[in-house]
Design a protein around this motif. Structure first.
Motif, PDB file in Angstrom:
ATOM      1  N   UNK A 198       0.840  -1.203   0.000  1.00  0.00           N
ATOM      2  CA  UNK A 198       0.000   0.000   0.000  1.00  0.00           C
ATOM      3  C   UNK A 198       0.875   1.253   0.000  1.00  0.00           C
ATOM      4  N   UNK A 199       1.906   1.265   0.835  1.00  0.00           N
ATOM      5  CA  UNK A 199       2.791   2.425   0.888  1.00  0.00           C
ATOM      6  C   UNK A 199       3.538   2.598  -0.418  1.00  0.00           C
ATOM      7  N   UNK A 200       3.959   1.497  -1.030  1.00  0.00           N
ATOM      8  CA  UNK A 200       4.639   1.582  -2.326  1.00  0.00           C
ATOM      9  C   UNK A 200       3.737   2.237  -3.374  1.00  0.00           C
ATOM     10  N   UNK A 201       2.449   1.884  -3.335  1.00  0.00           N
ATOM     11  CA  UNK A 201       1.513   2.474  -4.300  1.00  0.00           C
ATOM     12  C   UNK A 201       1.315   3.962  -4.020  1.00  0.00           C
ATOM     13  N   UNK A 202       1.219   4.344  -2.760  1.00  0.00           N
ATOM     14  CA  UNK A 202       1.058   5.754  -2.412  1.00  0.00           C
ATOM     15  C   UNK A 202       2.305   6.565  -2.747  1.00  0.00           C
ATOM     16  N   UNK A 203       3.475   5.943  -2.623  1.00  0.00           N
ATOM     17  CA  UNK A 203       4.725   6.626  -2.963  1.00  0.00           C
ATOM     18  C   UNK A 203       4.756   7.065  -4.421  1.00  0.00           C
ATOM     19  N   UNK A 204       4.086   6.321  -5.277  1.00  0.00           N
ATOM     20  CA  UNK A 204       4.079   6.645  -6.705  1.00  0.00           C
ATOM     21  C   UNK A 204       3.226   7.870  -7.023  1.00  0.00           C
ATOM     22  N   UNK A 205       2.454   8.326  -6.072  1.00  0.00           N
ATOM     23  CA  UNK A 205       1.626   9.522  -6.264  1.00  0.00           C
ATOM     24  C   UNK A 205       2.448  10.719  -5.784  1.00  0.00           C
ATOM     25  N   UNK A 206       2.970  11.492  -6.705  1.00  0.00           N
ATOM     26  CA  UNK A 206       3.996  12.481  -6.388  1.00  0.00           C
ATOM     27  C   UNK A 206       3.534  13.555  -5.416  1.00  0.00           C
ATOM     28  N   UNK A 207       2.248  13.941  -5.453  1.00  0.00           N
ATOM     29  CA  UNK A 207       1.817  15.024  -4.572  1.00  0.00           C
ATOM     30  C   UNK A 207       1.508  14.560  -3.150  1.00  0.00           C
ATOM     31  N   UNK A 208       1.549  13.264  -2.895  1.00  0.00           N
ATOM     32  CA  UNK A 208       1.375  12.762  -1.525  1.00  0.00           C
ATOM     33  C   UNK A 208       2.724  12.818  -0.807  1.00  0.00           C
ATOM     34  N   UNK A 209       2.752  13.552   0.301  1.00  0.00           N
ATOM     35  CA  UNK A 209       3.995  13.762   1.040  1.00  0.00           C
ATOM     36  C   UNK A 209       4.032  13.052   2.389  1.00  0.00           C
ATOM     37  N   UNK A 210       2.862  12.792   2.950  1.00  0.00           N
ATOM     38  CA  UNK A 210       2.810  12.221   4.292  1.00  0.00           C
ATOM     39  C   UNK A 210       1.810  11.073   4.349  1.00  0.00           C
ATOM     40  N   UNK A 211       2.091  10.124   5.229  1.00  0.00           N
ATOM     41  CA  UNK A 211       1.129   9.065   5.516  1.00  0.00           C
ATOM     42  C   UNK A 211       0.932   9.033   7.029  1.00  0.00           C
ATOM     43  N   UNK A 212      -0.327   9.080   7.435  1.00  0.00           N
ATOM     44  CA  UNK A 212      -0.649   9.091   8.856  1.00  0.00           C
ATOM     45  C   UNK A 212      -1.336   7.779   9.207  1.00  0.00           C
ATOM     46  N   UNK A 213      -0.855   7.117  10.236  1.00  0.00           N
ATOM     47  CA  UNK A 213      -1.415   5.841  10.677  1.00  0.00           C
ATOM     48  C   UNK A 213      -2.181   6.075  11.970  1.00  0.00           C
ATOM     49  N   UNK A 214      -3.482   5.784  11.950  1.00  0.00           N
ATOM     50  CA  UNK A 214      -4.300   5.878  13.166  1.00  0.00           C
ATOM     51  C   UNK A 214      -4.534   4.458  13.672  1.00  0.00           C
ATOM     52  N   UNK A 215      -3.974   4.136  14.826  1.00  0.00           N
ATOM     53  CA  UNK A 215      -4.046   2.749  15.298  1.00  0.00           C
ATOM     54  C   UNK A 215      -4.120   2.681  16.816  1.00  0.00           C
ATOM     55  N   UNK A 238       7.628   8.758   2.110  1.00  0.00           N
ATOM     56  CA  UNK A 238       6.570   9.520   2.751  1.00  0.00           C
ATOM     57  C   UNK A 238       6.908   9.763   4.225  1.00  0.00           C
ATOM     58  N   UNK A 239       6.637  10.955   4.705  1.00  0.00           N
ATOM     59  CA  UNK A 239       6.852  11.234   6.127  1.00  0.00           C
ATOM     60  C   UNK A 239       5.758  10.541   6.929  1.00  0.00           C
ATOM     61  N   UNK A 240       6.123   9.571   7.792  1.00  0.00           N
ATOM     62  CA  UNK A 240       5.101   8.907   8.601  1.00  0.00           C
ATOM     63  C   UNK A 240       4.763   9.720   9.847  1.00  0.00           C
ATOM     64  N   UNK A 241       3.494   9.709  10.211  1.00  0.00           N
ATOM     65  CA  UNK A 241       3.013  10.261  11.466  1.00  0.00           C
ATOM     66  C   UNK A 241       2.115   9.202  12.086  1.00  0.00           C
ATOM     67  N   UNK A 242       2.310   8.920  13.363  1.00  0.00           N
ATOM     68  CA  UNK A 242       1.578   7.839  14.012  1.00  0.00           C
ATOM     69  C   UNK A 242       0.675   8.424  15.091  1.00  0.00           C
ATOM     70  N   UNK A 243      -0.609   8.107  15.019  1.00  0.00           N
ATOM     71  CA  UNK A 243      -1.569   8.575  16.016  1.00  0.00           C
ATOM     72  C   UNK A 243      -2.140   7.362  16.741  1.00  0.00           C
ATOM     73  N   UNK A 269       7.096  10.706  14.467  1.00  0.00           N
ATOM     74  CA  UNK A 269       6.285  11.507  15.399  1.00  0.00           C
ATOM     75  C   UNK A 269       5.079  10.696  15.859  1.00  0.00           C
ATOM     76  N   UNK A 270       4.854  10.657  17.168  1.00  0.00           N
ATOM     77  CA  UNK A 270       3.741   9.882  17.734  1.00  0.00           C
ATOM     78  C   UNK A 270       2.854  10.830  18.544  1.00  0.00           C
ATOM     79  N   UNK A 271       1.560  10.798  18.241  1.00  0.00           N
ATOM     80  CA  UNK A 271       0.561  11.635  18.906  1.00  0.00           C
ATOM     81  C   UNK A 271      -0.485  10.730  19.545  1.00  0.00           C
ATOM     82  N   UNK A 272      -1.151  11.242  20.575  1.00  0.00           N
ATOM     83  CA  UNK A 272      -2.247  10.480  21.179  1.00  0.00           C
ATOM     84  C   UNK A 272      -3.542  11.259  21.083  1.00  0.00           C
ATOM     85  N   UNK A 273      -4.611  10.534  20.719  1.00  0.00           N
ATOM     86  CA  UNK A 273      -5.940  11.120  20.828  1.00  0.00           C
ATOM     87  C   UNK A 273      -6.756  10.272  21.785  1.00  0.00           C
TER      88      UNK A 273
END
Length: 360
Positions: A198-215, A238-243, A269-273
Motif C-alpha cells: 500500500x505504501x509503495x503504491x502511495x509513494x508513486x503519487x507524487x503530490x502525496x507527502x505524508x502518511x498518517x497511521x491511526x491505530x 513519505x513522512x510517517x506520522x503515528x496517532x 512523530x507519535x501523537x495520542x488522541x
C-alpha cells in the motif's frame, strides 16, 4: 441500534488456520518477527463470561449484555492492565458490554460523523481538506464500546490490491491532497507485507507527502510494534506520522509503554488522541496523569474528543461544560505542550471543531 454481527468482522475469522499466511509476501515467506502479534490476537478474550471470570467479577452485578450484537474482543495484554475484582476499572468499562447499550437514545445514530456521505470510492473517505482517508482494514484488536464506526459496513470495502485501485486513482487525480490517513477498523490489522504494498503504491503519487497511521494496536496489542513494522514505516519516502488512542494512564504501562517508545525512538512523530468518557477519564486526576504519561514516553497529547454520538454509547457521554472545565484545569497545571485540543467531529465539517472556541 447496535451493530449486527455481520457488519463488523470478527478478527478471528480474518486469521487463517496457519497464521504465517496472514503476513506473507507474494512468495509465501513470512516477514521476520511478525508472528507474535497474530498469536496474541488469536488468544484474545471473546466472551463476557470469560472476561468477567478472569477478573473475578459477577457479570450479573454489572448488568452485562450476555450476547451483544457488537461482540466482545479483549487482548490478554489489555486485560492484564485491569485491576482484578474492580467493577469500576476504567479499562474494563471501555470494553465491557452492558445493558445500557441496548437503550435507544435520541440523537445517537449509526453514522454520527457522516462517514458514509464522505465515501467517494470504496474504501476512500474525503472528509478533510488536503487529506484522504483509507479504511484499510475493517477489523480491530479490541472492541471499544464507544466506537464511532461500530456499525460501519466494512464488508463493502476493498479486499485485494486490485480492488483498491479506484481509490488510489482518485487520490492520484486530486492534486489538492498531500496526506493520506490509514484508518479502519485498524490499519495495523493489515500484515506488514500488504502494508508495504500500500505504501509503495502511495509513494508513486507524487503530490502525496505524508502518511498518517491511526491505530489502537500499540496500546491494546503492543506486540504489533515489531522490527518488521518499523522497517516498513521508516523505509518509505513519505513522512510517517503515528496517532495512537489511549484514554487512561493505566493503559500506558508495561509492554504498551515499550511499544510506544519503540515507535518514538524510530524517529516517527507519535501523537495520542483520547475520547472523553464518563467513568473512564472524566476527572482532572485521570486526564492530567494521561497527558503527562504520554509526554514522558515521548508521545504528544493531540486531541481530546467529545464523544461521537454513536448508537449504544450514550452512557459514556460527558457534558461539554465538564470537558471545558477539565481542559481549563489542565491548562492551569500542565505545560502547554501537554494539553490536548478539545474537539468534536461534526458531520459535514472539513475539520475538527475546537470546543473551547465554540463555547466560550
Amino acid at each position: 441500534m447496535p451493530a449486527t454481527p455481520q457488519m463488523l468482522p470478527d478478527p478471528s475469522s480474518l486469521i487463517p488456520a496457519s497464521v504465517t499466511d496472514f503476513d506473507a509476501d507474494a512468495s509465501g515467506t513470512t516477514l521476520a518477527g511478525s508472528k507474535a502479534w497474530q498469536q496474541d490476537l488469536k488468544h484474545a478474550i471473546r466472551s463476557v463470561s470469560v472476561l468477567c471470570e478472569r477478573l473475578g467479577i459477577d457479570p450479573q452485578e454489572l448488568k452485562c449484555s450476555g450476547s451483544p450484537a457488537f461482540p466482545v474482543l479483549v487482548p490478554e495484554s489489555f486485560l492484564k492492565r485491569m485491576k482484578h475484582g474492580d467493577r469500576d476499572d476504567p479499562l474494563l468499562r471501555q470494553v465491557l458490554p452492558v445493558s445500557d447499550e441496548e437503550e435507544l437514545v435520541a440523537g445517537f445514530q449509526a453514522d454520527p460523523v457522516g462517514d458514509l456521505h464522505a465515501r467517494t470510492e470504496n474504501g476512500l473517505l474525503q472528509k478533510y481538506n488536503s487529506r484522504g482517508l483509507l479504511i484499510l482494514n475493517g477489523a480491530c484488536a479490541v472492541h471499544c464500546r464507544y466506537c464511532f464506526r461500530r456499525e460501519y459496513p466494512y464488508s463493502d470495502e476493498p479486499k485485494s490490491l486490485e480492488d483498491w485501485e479506484p481509490a488510489f486513482a482518485a487520490i492520484e487525480s486530486d492534486r489538492s491532497l498531500d496526506e493520506v490517513i490509514l484508518s479502519g477498523g485498524d490499519p495495523l490489522m493489515t500484515g506488514d507485507s500488504r502494508l508495504q504494498q500500500v505504501l509503495n503504491r502511495l509513494e508513486r503519487i507524487k503530490h502525496i507527502q505524508r502518511v498518517r497511521v491511526h491505530s489502537r494496536l500499540p496500546i491494546v496489542l503492543p506486540s504489533r510494534v515489531n522490527s518488521s513494522l518499523l522497517k516498513v514505516l521508516t523505509s518509505t519516502r513519505l513522512q510517517p506520522v503515528f496517532v495512537v488512542h489511549a484514554n487512561h494512564p493505566s493503559e500506558l504501562v508495561d509492554d504498551c509503554a515499550d511499544s510506544l517508545q519503540k515507535l518514538v525512538r524510530s524517529g516517527i512523530p507519535v501523537l495520542n488522541q483520547a475520547v472523553l468518557l464518563k467513568g473512564v477519564n472524566d476527572s482532572f486526576a485521570a486526564l492530567s496523569e494521561l497527558c503527562l504519561r504520554c509526554v514522558n514516553l515521548g508521545v504528544m497529547p493531540y486531541y481530546l474528543h467529545q464523544l461521537d454520538r454513536v448508537s449504544g454509547a450514550a452512557h459514556f457521554e460527558v457534558p461539554v461544560e465538564v470537558g471545558l472545565r477539565l481542559i481549563g484545569q489542565l491548562r492551569e497545571h500542565l505545560p502547554g505542550y501537554a494539553v490536548p485540543k478539545y474537539v468534536q467531529e461534526i458531520a459535514g465539517k472539513r475539520s475538527k471543531t475546537p470546543l473551547v472556541e465554540k463555547y466560550t
